[in-house]
Design an enzyme around this catalytic site. Structure first.
Site, PDB file in Angstrom:
ATOM      1  N   GLY A  14     -11.552  -1.231  -6.845  1.00  0.00           N
ATOM      2  CA  GLY A  14     -11.599  -1.371  -5.534  1.00  0.00           C
ATOM      3  C   GLY A  14     -11.432  -0.231  -5.061  1.00  0.00           C
ATOM      4  CB  THR A  16     -15.633   2.087  -2.416  1.00  0.00           C
ATOM      5  OG1 THR A  16     -15.550   0.541  -2.269  1.00  0.00           O
ATOM      6  CG2 THR A  16     -16.305   2.022  -3.744  1.00  0.00           C
ATOM      7  CG  ASN A  82      -6.659  -1.124  -4.785  1.00  0.00           C
ATOM      8  OD1 ASN A  82      -5.570  -1.303  -4.053  1.00  0.00           O
ATOM      9  ND2 ASN A  82      -8.036  -1.034  -4.161  1.00  0.00           N
ATOM     10  CE1 TYR A 150      -3.748 -11.115  -2.338  1.00  0.00           C
ATOM     11  CE2 TYR A 150      -1.939 -11.317  -1.001  1.00  0.00           C
ATOM     12  CZ  TYR A 150      -2.920 -10.704  -1.678  1.00  0.00           C
ATOM     13  OH  TYR A 150      -2.711  -9.148  -1.533  1.00  0.00           O
ATOM     14  CB  ALA A 153      -3.055 -15.079  -7.751  1.00  0.00           C
ATOM     15  CE  LYS A 154      -2.632  -8.979  -5.430  1.00  0.00           C
ATOM     16  NZ  LYS A 154      -3.412  -7.926  -6.251  1.00  0.00           N
TER      17      LYS A 154
END
Length: 257
Positions: A14, A16, A82, A150, A153-154
């Protein structure tokens, strides 16, 4: 501080835009050869990062990344996992379908496990390496109406990272977690705009709602570069005795130390 990364090869998933781009640019400025992944190529690549197109929710794409790194560089010194996002709708447990849960866990947890599993054999052979898993303050302070799947999961990512650090410490490989708070990224701005739309309020009001929910003593969002600075330190030789640690970069939002 002696923080040069010259001669090292780093992967930033991730990488960019947003936090990932800031990290990739920082590691490159420190001398590393940086590889970035994303689903689509960046509009510009002024820092000359090696780009690999990949969707990390597709298991086969991990093999593509690993194969290209091995063929071109034959080593990997730094992995920064990331890539991640809060993909699910807000509103609490009853609004979340099985698919919502799967999507959040696939991107925010399983993709990290796959990348590490694929590239760790190279680090083990080298007897050295540094892994940074990017988590979130919401893993410890979930906001039920915004981040339930979310955050879960983290939180799993945090536990996995600690276990991995314990396993790999004696083998010369360090694993740490960086947990940003509210960061000024395109994803965060989209998130705030979605809250504004769904709640029929202004973007400014939605921003204040988020800040009030999180509670940030410094009173502002972080800049992506402020997250990158911590990552650059942790992968450097200056942090060679640091592993199994979760660094909060949240403007003081965490209620405990």
């Amino acid at each position: 501080m002696e923080t040069t990364l010259k001669g090292q090869v780093a992967l930033v998933t991730g990488g960019t835009k947003g936090i990932g781009k800031a990290i990739a640019d920082k590691l490159s400025a420190k001398g590393a050869q940086v590889i970035v992944t994303a689903r689509t190529a960046p509009e510009s690549n002024t820092n000359g990062h090696h780009f690999i197109a990949a969707d990390l929710t597709v298991p086969e794409h991990t093999e593509v990344i690993t194969k290209e790194i091995l063929e071109k560089y034959r080593r990997i010194d730094i992995i920064v996992n990331n890539a991640g996002a809060n993909l699910s709708p807000g509103g609490g447990f009853n609004t979340l379908s099985d698919e919502d849960w799967y999507k959040d866990w696939e991107l925010n947890f399983l993709s990290v496990v796959r990348i590490n599993k694929a590239l760790l054999p190279i680090m083990l052979e080298q007897k050295s390496g540094s892994i940074i898993n990017i988590s979130t303050g919401a893993a410890k302070q979930p906001i039920w109406e915004m981040t339930m799947s979310y955050s879960s999961a983290k939180a799993a990512l945090n536990a996995y990272s600690k276990a991995l650090a314990s396993e790999l410490g004696s083998k010369g490989i360090r694993v740490n977690v960086v947990s940003p708070g509210v960061v000024k990224t395109p994803l965060m701005m989209d998130f705030i705009e979605n809250i504004a739309t769904s709640s029929n309020i202004t973007v400014d009001k939605a921003f204040q709602v988020v800040m009030d929910k999180v509670g940030v003593p410094l009173g502002r969002m972080a800049e992506p570069e402020e997250i990158a600075n911590i990552v650059a330190f942790l992968v450097s030789s200056e942090a060679k005795y640091v592993t199994g640690t979760n660094y909060s970069v949240d403007g003081g939002a965490s209620p405990t130390v």
